[in-house]
Design an enzyme around this catalytic site. Sequence first.
Site, short mmCIF file in Angstrom:
data_model
loop_
_atom_site.label_atom_id
_atom_site.label_comp_id
_atom_site.label_asym_id
_atom_site.label_seq_id
_atom_site.Cartn_x
_atom_site.Cartn_y
_atom_site.Cartn_z
N ARG A 107 -15.45 11.01 12.90
CA ARG A 107 -15.25 10.43 11.56
C ARG A 107 -14.48 9.11 11.61
O ARG A 107 -14.55 8.30 10.69
CB ARG A 107 -14.60 11.45 10.62
CG ARG A 107 -15.56 12.58 10.26
CD ARG A 107 -14.91 13.60 9.36
NE ARG A 107 -13.80 14.29 9.99
CZ ARG A 107 -13.90 15.32 10.81
NH1 ARG A 107 -15.09 15.82 11.09
NH2 ARG A 107 -12.83 15.87 11.36
N GLU A 124 -4.65 23.83 20.05
CA GLU A 124 -3.90 25.04 19.73
C GLU A 124 -4.14 26.09 20.82
O GLU A 124 -3.22 26.73 21.30
CB GLU A 124 -4.38 25.55 18.36
CG GLU A 124 -3.39 26.46 17.71
CD GLU A 124 -3.87 26.89 16.34
OE1 GLU A 124 -4.81 26.26 15.81
OE2 GLU A 124 -3.32 27.87 15.83
P1 AMP Z 1 -4.62 16.20 15.66
O1 AMP Z 1 -4.92 15.84 17.09
O2 AMP Z 1 -3.97 17.53 15.52
O3 AMP Z 1 -3.85 15.09 14.97
O4 AMP Z 1 -6.01 16.36 14.92
C1 AMP Z 1 -6.69 15.25 14.46
C2 AMP Z 1 -8.17 15.35 14.62
O5 AMP Z 1 -8.67 16.59 14.19
C3 AMP Z 1 -8.86 14.31 13.80
O6 AMP Z 1 -9.99 13.79 14.51
C4 AMP Z 1 -9.29 15.04 12.54
O7 AMP Z 1 -10.53 14.59 12.07
C5 AMP Z 1 -9.35 16.49 12.95
N1 AMP Z 1 -8.66 17.39 12.02
C6 AMP Z 1 -7.54 18.13 12.30
N2 AMP Z 1 -7.16 18.87 11.26
C7 AMP Z 1 -8.03 18.59 10.26
C8 AMP Z 1 -8.16 19.02 8.88
N3 AMP Z 1 -7.31 19.89 8.32
N4 AMP Z 1 -9.17 18.49 8.15
C9 AMP Z 1 -10.03 17.61 8.69
N5 AMP Z 1 -9.97 17.18 9.96
C10 AMP Z 1 -8.98 17.65 10.75
#
Ligand code: AMP
Length: 172
Positions: free
Chosen positions: A60, A97
């Site tokens: 995205r 996770e």
């Molecule tokens: P992080 O590495 O934990 O910051 O996760 C970010 C990535 O996971 C991004 O590419 C987001 O598009 C996706 N992502 C994580 N959590 C969500 C959520 N609640 N809604 C949509 N996309 C998420």
Amino acid sequence: MSDLVRSLIRDVPDFPKPGIVFKDITPVLSHPKALREVVDGMAERYRGRGVDKVVAIESRGFLFGAPLAYALGAGLTIVRKPGKLPWKCVREEYALEYGKDSLEMHVDAVAPGNKVLVIDDLLATGGTAEAVGRLVARQGATVAEYAFVVELSFLSGRKRLGESSVYSLIQY
Ligand code: AMP
């Protein structure tokens, strides 16, 4: 950022798995005024700051990264899941996770000394963007800022990436 964009972001409970509330940005993409507000909002912030490349994260991040790079007159670099990019790549692992994942970037996609802007749709824990920061650093380039449409503040991704280097349009 306007209430319009915020009002269009849709919560989808238990997607892609139980317990996750997915922030669906597709209604923003499909709304002409909202899409323009997001891209223009980002472009306004970064215009004139010498950004050489917009580094967009699969998938995205591509949707916002491409119009932003165009608006800034910068190049677009894409970071993808392993095995998707055809040329020689650098790869970085990051923790999920449960287990781990990796991201790749072409070895010649950013040049030493480049100033880049990393963009994704959403900041959660920051693990993904942090891995992209390492890819950029390995090529001798510098991250000017990490930009997101949505930030889930309660997950403290901003702390992980460095308070002053994160920008988001909408916070939850
Ligand atoms: P992080 O590495 O934990 O910051 O996760 C970010 C990535 O996971 C991004 O590419 C987001 O598009 C996706 N992502 C994580 N959590 C969500 C959520 N609640 N809604 C949509 N996309 C998420």
